[in-house]
Design a protein around this motif. Structure first.
Motif, short mmCIF file in Angstrom:
data_model
loop_
_atom_site.label_atom_id
_atom_site.label_comp_id
_atom_site.label_asym_id
_atom_site.label_seq_id
_atom_site.Cartn_x
_atom_site.Cartn_y
_atom_site.Cartn_z
N LYS A 199 0.83 -1.19 0.00
CA LYS A 199 0.00 0.00 0.00
C LYS A 199 0.87 1.25 0.00
N GLU A 200 1.96 1.22 0.74
CA GLU A 200 2.90 2.34 0.81
C GLU A 200 4.31 1.82 0.58
N PRO A 201 4.74 1.76 -0.65
CA PRO A 201 6.08 1.24 -0.96
C PRO A 201 7.18 2.04 -0.27
N LYS A 202 8.14 1.34 0.25
CA LYS A 202 9.21 2.01 1.00
C LYS A 202 10.44 2.30 0.15
N SER A 203 10.68 1.51 -0.86
CA SER A 203 11.92 1.65 -1.63
C SER A 203 11.68 2.06 -3.08
N LYS A 204 10.45 2.45 -3.40
CA LYS A 204 10.12 2.85 -4.78
C LYS A 204 9.29 4.13 -4.76
N LYS A 205 9.43 4.92 -5.79
CA LYS A 205 8.57 6.08 -5.95
C LYS A 205 7.21 5.60 -6.44
N ASP A 206 6.17 5.89 -5.70
CA ASP A 206 4.84 5.37 -6.02
C ASP A 206 4.16 6.25 -7.06
N CYS A 207 4.15 5.78 -8.28
CA CYS A 207 3.53 6.53 -9.39
C CYS A 207 2.24 5.88 -9.87
N ARG A 208 1.64 5.08 -9.02
CA ARG A 208 0.40 4.40 -9.41
C ARG A 208 -0.77 5.36 -9.58
N SER A 209 -0.66 6.56 -9.04
CA SER A 209 -1.74 7.54 -9.18
C SER A 209 -1.92 7.98 -10.64
N LEU A 210 -0.92 7.74 -11.48
CA LEU A 210 -1.02 8.11 -12.89
C LEU A 210 -2.09 7.32 -13.63
N VAL A 211 -2.56 6.24 -13.01
CA VAL A 211 -3.58 5.41 -13.64
C VAL A 211 -4.97 6.06 -13.59
N HIS A 212 -5.14 7.05 -12.70
CA HIS A 212 -6.44 7.67 -12.52
C HIS A 212 -6.73 8.67 -13.65
N ARG A 213 -7.94 8.63 -14.15
CA ARG A 213 -8.30 9.49 -15.27
C ARG A 213 -8.37 10.97 -14.90
N ASN A 214 -8.47 11.29 -13.62
CA ASN A 214 -8.52 12.70 -13.21
C ASN A 214 -7.14 13.27 -12.89
N PHE A 215 -6.09 12.47 -13.11
CA PHE A 215 -4.74 12.98 -12.86
C PHE A 215 -4.37 14.01 -13.92
N GLU A 216 -3.81 15.13 -13.50
CA GLU A 216 -3.41 16.19 -14.43
C GLU A 216 -1.89 16.29 -14.47
#
Length: 206
Positions: free
Chosen positions: A143-160
């Motif tokens: 849920k909260e990766p410790k050793s990686k930059k979490d870019c999973r939010s890019l999957v959301h269609r409302n991301f700008e």
């Protein structure tokens, strides 16, 4: 630093900006599927502006499914429809003819699972872009990766994705510049310069 991304259908430009600025790209294999995202959708620039191409899937919100278990509804003949849309949108672009043959297996091969289709998309696109990146797959969900930059939010269609640099698009004189479309838009319009474009972008994406 490594980054964590959802494998999506013809990922948008922001996904590839994140990837090209990472040591290793980890693709999320262990999450639950969610509707209304870019997992089965991409956006291109058509004659009337932004056009969404959606891969039909068999999915029920009632019972949670892992992303890797979601099947494509192939009876809808979606591949031919998407190919015709790409031809209509980009046949006049500078590099359409140069790359379309490489993409044809995606429209001529039947994929049973959306994840398998998306992985093949990414494989072909990385090769077309001549990107030297390392790609791995997750083996468990964090849920909260410790050793990686979490870019999973890019999957959301409302991301700008703000401040992406302008490049010439086929219909930009008609509708103006449309930012963060499918990487196909950049590839067909910029060709071999696409990788340099991605490297120039300095965005806080995730």
């Amino acid at each position: 630093m490594d980054c964590l991304l959802h494998p999506t259908y013809f990922p948008n430009v922001a996904h590839f900006v994140a990837a090209i600025n990472s040591d290793t790209v980890y693709l999320e294999f262990c999450d639950n599927y969610q509707k209304q995202s870019y997992r089965n959708r991409t956006e291109i620039y058509g004659a009337n502006g932004k056009l969404a191409l959606t891969v039909p899937v068999r999915y029920s919100q009632k019972n949670r499914q892992l992303y890797k278990d979601v099947k494509i509804a192939n009876e809808d003949n979606w591949q031919l429809q998407h190919l015709k849309s790409l031809e209509s949108a980009y046949s006049m672009s500078p590099f359409f003819e140069f790359y379309i043959d490489d993409l044809m297996p995606l429209f001529q091969t039947q994929f049973d699972y959306i994840l398998d289709l998306n992985l093949k998309c990414i494989e072909i696109l990385v090769d077309s872009l001549q990107m030297d990146i390392s790609i791995s797959k997750t083996t468990h969900f964090e849920k909260e990766p410790k050793s990686k930059k979490d870019c999973r939010s890019l999957v959301h269609r409302n991301f700008e994705a703000k401040n992406l640099e302008y490049y010439t698009q086929v219909f930009s004189e008609k509708h103006g510049f449309i930012s963060n479309l499918s990487i196909l838009d950049l590839l067909f319009n910029e060709g071999p310069n696409a990788e340099l474009y991605l490297m120039r972008q300095n965005l806080e994406l995730c």
